[in-house]
Scaffold this active site. Structure first.
Site, PDB file in Angstrom:
ATOM      1  N   GLU A   1      22.494  27.149  28.748  1.00  0.00           N
ATOM      2  CA  GLU A   1      23.934  26.884  28.854  1.00  0.00           C
ATOM      3  C   GLU A   1      24.691  28.071  28.273  1.00  0.00           C
ATOM      4  OE1 GLU A   1      25.457  24.388  30.256  1.00  0.00           O
ATOM      5  OE2 GLU A   1      27.489  24.388  29.448  1.00  0.00           O
TER       6      GLU A   1
ATOM      7  N   ARG B   1      19.415  12.765  31.589  1.00  0.00           N
ATOM      8  CA  ARG B   1      20.348  11.970  32.378  1.00  0.00           C
ATOM      9  C   ARG B   1      19.593  10.871  33.096  1.00  0.00           C
ATOM     10  NH1 ARG B   1      24.558  16.451  34.996  1.00  0.00           N
ATOM     11  NH2 ARG B   1      24.927  17.508  33.006  1.00  0.00           N
TER      12      ARG B   1
ATOM     13  N   ARG C   1      15.173  16.869  40.844  1.00  0.00           N
ATOM     14  CA  ARG C   1      16.074  15.874  40.233  1.00  0.00           C
ATOM     15  C   ARG C   1      15.271  15.092  39.212  1.00  0.00           C
ATOM     16  NH1 ARG C   1      20.858  13.858  40.624  1.00  0.00           N
ATOM     17  NH2 ARG C   1      21.403  15.026  42.478  1.00  0.00           N
TER      18      ARG C   1
ATOM     19  N   CYS D   1      27.076  21.778  26.576  1.00  0.00           N
ATOM     20  CA  CYS D   1      28.067  22.588  25.863  1.00  0.00           C
ATOM     21  C   CYS D   1      28.937  21.792  24.893  1.00  0.00           C
ATOM     22  CB  CYS D   1      28.947  23.343  26.848  1.00  0.00           C
ATOM     23  SG  CYS D   1      29.740  22.286  28.062  1.00  0.00           S
TER      24      CYS D   1
ATOM     25  N   GLU E   1      19.088   9.506  35.928  1.00  0.00           N
ATOM     26  CA  GLU E   1      19.491   9.907  37.276  1.00  0.00           C
ATOM     27  C   GLU E   1      19.325   8.777  38.297  1.00  0.00           C
ATOM     28  OE1 GLU E   1      20.981  12.249  38.641  1.00  0.00           O
ATOM     29  OE2 GLU E   1      20.994  13.884  37.193  1.00  0.00           O
TER      30      GLU E   1
ATOM     31  N   GLU F   1      22.043  22.058  44.507  1.00  0.00           N
ATOM     32  CA  GLU F   1      22.843  22.782  43.511  1.00  0.00           C
ATOM     33  C   GLU F   1      21.889  23.252  42.428  1.00  0.00           C
ATOM     34  OE1 GLU F   1      25.688  20.436  41.262  1.00  0.00           O
ATOM     35  OE2 GLU F   1      25.337  21.849  39.600  1.00  0.00           O
TER      36      GLU F   1
ATOM     37  N   ARG G   1      15.751  23.524  38.572  1.00  0.00           N
ATOM     38  CA  ARG G   1      16.415  23.799  39.858  1.00  0.00           C
ATOM     39  C   ARG G   1      16.086  25.207  40.353  1.00  0.00           C
ATOM     40  NH1 ARG G   1      20.915  20.186  40.434  1.00  0.00           N
ATOM     41  NH2 ARG G   1      20.086  18.146  39.897  1.00  0.00           N
TER      42      ARG G   1
ATOM     43  N   CYS H   1      31.982  27.780  31.171  1.00  0.00           N
ATOM     44  CA  CYS H   1      30.564  27.565  30.876  1.00  0.00           C
ATOM     45  C   CYS H   1      29.753  27.632  32.164  1.00  0.00           C
ATOM     46  CB  CYS H   1      30.338  26.230  30.165  1.00  0.00           C
ATOM     47  SG  CYS H   1      30.538  24.769  31.170  1.00  0.00           S
TER      48      CYS H   1
ATOM     49  N   ASP I   1      29.804  25.871  42.436  1.00  0.00           N
ATOM     50  CA  ASP I   1      28.404  25.441  42.515  1.00  0.00           C
ATOM     51  C   ASP I   1      27.617  26.486  43.284  1.00  0.00           C
ATOM     52  OD1 ASP I   1      28.424  21.763  42.796  1.00  0.00           O
ATOM     53  OD2 ASP I   1      28.636  23.147  41.103  1.00  0.00           O
TER      54      ASP I   1
ATOM     55  N   ASN J   1      25.697  26.268  38.110  1.00  0.00           N
ATOM     56  CA  ASN J   1      27.131  26.392  38.382  1.00  0.00           C
ATOM     57  C   ASN J   1      27.788  27.307  37.359  1.00  0.00           C
ATOM     58  OD1 ASN J   1      27.391  24.918  36.051  1.00  0.00           O
ATOM     59  ND2 ASN J   1      27.857  23.017  37.118  1.00  0.00           N
TER      60      ASN J   1
HETATM   61  N1  SSA Z   1      19.086  15.748  36.842  1.00  0.00           N
HETATM   62  C1  SSA Z   1      18.990  17.076  36.770  1.00  0.00           C
HETATM   63  N2  SSA Z   1      17.780  17.658  36.951  1.00  0.00           N
HETATM   64  C2  SSA Z   1      17.637  18.996  36.871  1.00  0.00           C
HETATM   65  N3  SSA Z   1      18.646  19.856  36.621  1.00  0.00           N
HETATM   66  C3  SSA Z   1      19.879  19.308  36.429  1.00  0.00           C
HETATM   67  C4  SSA Z   1      20.118  17.913  36.497  1.00  0.00           C
HETATM   68  N4  SSA Z   1      21.438  17.684  36.267  1.00  0.00           N
HETATM   69  C5  SSA Z   1      22.011  18.897  36.082  1.00  0.00           C
HETATM   70  N5  SSA Z   1      21.081  19.868  36.174  1.00  0.00           N
HETATM   71  C6  SSA Z   1      21.293  21.314  36.037  1.00  0.00           C
HETATM   72  O1  SSA Z   1      22.378  21.553  35.163  1.00  0.00           O
HETATM   73  C7  SSA Z   1      23.368  22.316  35.850  1.00  0.00           C
HETATM   74  C8  SSA Z   1      24.726  21.998  35.309  1.00  0.00           C
HETATM   75  O2  SSA Z   1      24.903  20.582  35.285  1.00  0.00           O
HETATM   76  S1  SSA Z   1      26.378  20.075  35.592  1.00  0.00           S
HETATM   77  O3  SSA Z   1      26.452  18.699  35.273  1.00  0.00           O
HETATM   78  O4  SSA Z   1      26.665  20.443  36.958  1.00  0.00           O
HETATM   79  N6  SSA Z   1      27.339  20.982  34.653  1.00  0.00           N
HETATM   80  C9  SSA Z   1      27.389  20.856  33.316  1.00  0.00           C
HETATM   81  O5  SSA Z   1      26.862  19.939  32.720  1.00  0.00           O
HETATM   82  C10 SSA Z   1      28.079  22.005  32.601  1.00  0.00           C
HETATM   83  N7  SSA Z   1      28.167  21.726  31.193  1.00  0.00           N
HETATM   84  C11 SSA Z   1      27.290  23.302  32.842  1.00  0.00           C
HETATM   85  O6  SSA Z   1      25.969  23.098  32.409  1.00  0.00           O
HETATM   86  C12 SSA Z   1      23.190  21.941  37.306  1.00  0.00           C
HETATM   87  O7  SSA Z   1      23.736  22.951  38.151  1.00  0.00           O
HETATM   88  C13 SSA Z   1      21.680  21.907  37.392  1.00  0.00           C
HETATM   89  O8  SSA Z   1      21.162  23.230  37.470  1.00  0.00           O
HETATM   90 ZN    ZN Z   2      29.024  23.325  30.030  1.00  0.00          ZN
END
Ligand code: SSA
Ligand code: ZN
Length: 501
Positions: free
Chosen positions: A354, A335, A346, A305, A337, A431, A467, A460, A415, A434
């Protein structure tokens, strides 16, 4: 906590001629200019002062109000006026010693902080004392205030304990039997639904898992975005530092960014040695390439976002344009991770829808409520999941390396989590998305105003398609015969799967 400043005001001539006037300023200061803006008795204090050759020596102390660097600038202004009458000017300010002392049960791990000379932890007194290396311009630019904020955040992080995440159950669905208990990623690999990509935490989705993603997406469009009036936008996917400075991410996401560096030039001749090296050795000369690329301009999309705020930055939005409800699904998020090999739950490269909404506080709270209701309908009536919702540390605080919960009871992140049967009865829940009310954070961070002048709020929600897939398949398995009717009819026919011999 205590600020301490030992400094001297340099004067263009011997200030002794104005001794009485200076003494009067000092005598009245603590109840006058050094008390302004502070609760009674909590202003800055003058520990000592004296006149020297062409300078006035000062020792000041303060708490959080009228901090010593603000106090000395107020004193300087009044003294300059008094000295002016004797045709003497104040030529500058020399800092002898500037310390910030705060209560703390722990020492700091990282002691290399800009403008900090030393960090002393006093086990007995249970305090941390930072000696700053600041001059007049740093004091004017609030550097000591930012150092105090950094210090308080670090202490809170440690106090808040290892699990910096706050978690409070809001709602949980009925239990349901799980007939399927395999790891869906394993079964998808065996069934040829997907393959691991060449990159860390990267997957190549075949027709079946892609159709799952697209069916989830269609459900989000049909059940949420269209009925609630969300319009599609396309947010940038290469994020410049400036965006992350305004969003706050520049405070803490460095360990997880996939950085982006441009070439120093696109002139093919400049790259000829690299190409020749590869053509001869069939090896990519990474060391050589490192000398030919520029500094990182930012990184790949992380929170999705933040870059949308570039569209609203510095604008005043017409009242009748609010509430604004948009969504983006135009690309991947990346990311770096945590280590180890994970299934698709993950990954380093993931696909997310988004949703972003902005408006007055009431509009944002109402939009969020409607969104929760629609998600409830999807997870209960279409995907038929076992799942729950929890109130947690806001995602933006966690991504800035902060602990705790948000300032007010409305701002924060919910979450959505689900059990993955293959992880066993006590396995960690996943998770899978969210929903957040981010308060004034982004309109403030990007200087976005509302025509009526009332504060703008935003929210947002990130729908992670990996997931949703991991959760749905972990609970229902890969055989559409076992999928909930409402989902099956939206999915349609299973596409042809490529067979490998
Ligand atoms: N490493 C990952 N692998 C898969 N899905 C992911 C990963 N990281 C985050 N997400 C997805 O992105 C969602 C939101 O990520 S968050 O970091 O929690 N929140 C944000 O970044 C906010 N901007 C809403 O998107 C998570 O709930 C998950 O569904
Ligand atoms: Zn966001």
């Amino acid at each position: 906590m205590e600020f301490y400043l030992n400094c001297s005001l340099k004067t263009s001539a011997d200030p002794a001629v104005a001794k009485d006037a200076i003494a009067k300023i000092m005598a009245e200061a603590e109840t006058g200019i050094l008390a302004k803006g502070a609760p009674v008795g909590e202003g800055a204090k003058i520990k000592s002062w004296s006149l020297g050759d062409n300078k006035i020596n000062l020792e000041l102390t303060s708490g959080k109000n009228v901090r010593v660097h603000d106090a000395v600038l107020r004193l300087r202004k009044q003294i300059a006026e008094a000295l002016g009458k004797s045709k003497i000017g104040v030529r500058g300010l020399d800092v002898e010693k500037f310390t910030i002392t705060v209560p703390s049960h722990h020492d700091l791990k990282n002691k290399s902080i800009p403008y900090v000379k030393s960090v002393l932890f006093d086990e007995k007194a249970q305090t941390l004392c930072l000696e700053l290396d600041v001059g007049e311009s740093e004091m004017k630019n609030q550097v000591p205030d930012r150092i105090l904020t950094l210090l308080e955040d670090k202490i809170e992080q440690v106090e808040y304990g290892a699990k910096a995440e706050h978690w409070h159950l809001l709602w949980e669905s009925e239990d349901r039997p799980f007939h399927y208990v395999n790891d869906p990623t394993e079964d998808m690999l065996k069934s040829g639904w997907l393959k691991r990509g060449a990159g860390r935490g990267q997957w190549i989705h075949g027709s079946a898992s892609t159709k799952l993603f697209r069916t989830f997406e269609k459900i989000v469009v049909d059940e949420i975005l269209t009925p609630l009036g969300y319009n599609e936008m396309i947010f940038p996917k290469m994020i410049m530092w400036d965006i992350w400075k305004h969003s706050g991410h520049a405070k803490g996401i460095y360990p997880e960014i996939y950085y982006v560096c441009p070439p120093k030039t696109r002139d093919p001749a400049y790259w000829e040695d690299v190409m020749d090296y590869y053509k001869v050795t069939r090896e990519v000369p990474v060391e050589l390439i490192k000398t030919k690329i520029g500094d990182p301009i930012g990184g790949m999309c992380y929170a999705q976002c933040p870059p949308c705020w570039g569209f609203f930055q510095g604008e005043t939005i017409a009242k009748d344009s609010l509430p604004i409800r948009v969504f983006d699904r135009s690309g991947t998020s990346h990311r770096y991770e945590s280590g180890g090999i994970h299934g698709i739950e993950r990954v380093d490269e993931f696909h997310r829808i988004e949703l972003v909404w902005l408006g007055t506080k009431e509009q944002v709270v109402e939009t969020t409520q409607k969104l929760h209701e629609r998600y409830m309908h999807i997870f209960n009536d279409i995907l038929d999941l076992k799942w729950r919702k929890a109130w947690v540390t806001p995602w933006f605080m966690a991504q800035e390396g902060l602990a705790g919960i948000a300032a007010d009871e409305v701002t924060g992140t919910t979450d959505y989590e689900a059990p993955l049967p293959y992880r066993g009865k006590d396995g960690e829940w996943l998770e899978f998305q969210n929903v957040s009310i981010n308060g004034e954070k982004y309109p403030e961070g990007f200087n976005v105003k509302c025509q009526t002048g009332e504060p703008l709020w935003s929210g947002c929600s990130g729908v992670g398609l990996e997931r949703w897939t991991a959760t749905f398949l972990a609970q229902h398995g890969l055989d559409p015969e076992n999928w909930p009717e409402e989902f099956k009819k939206r999915f349609g026919e299973m596409p042809k799967i490529v067979k490998f011999m």
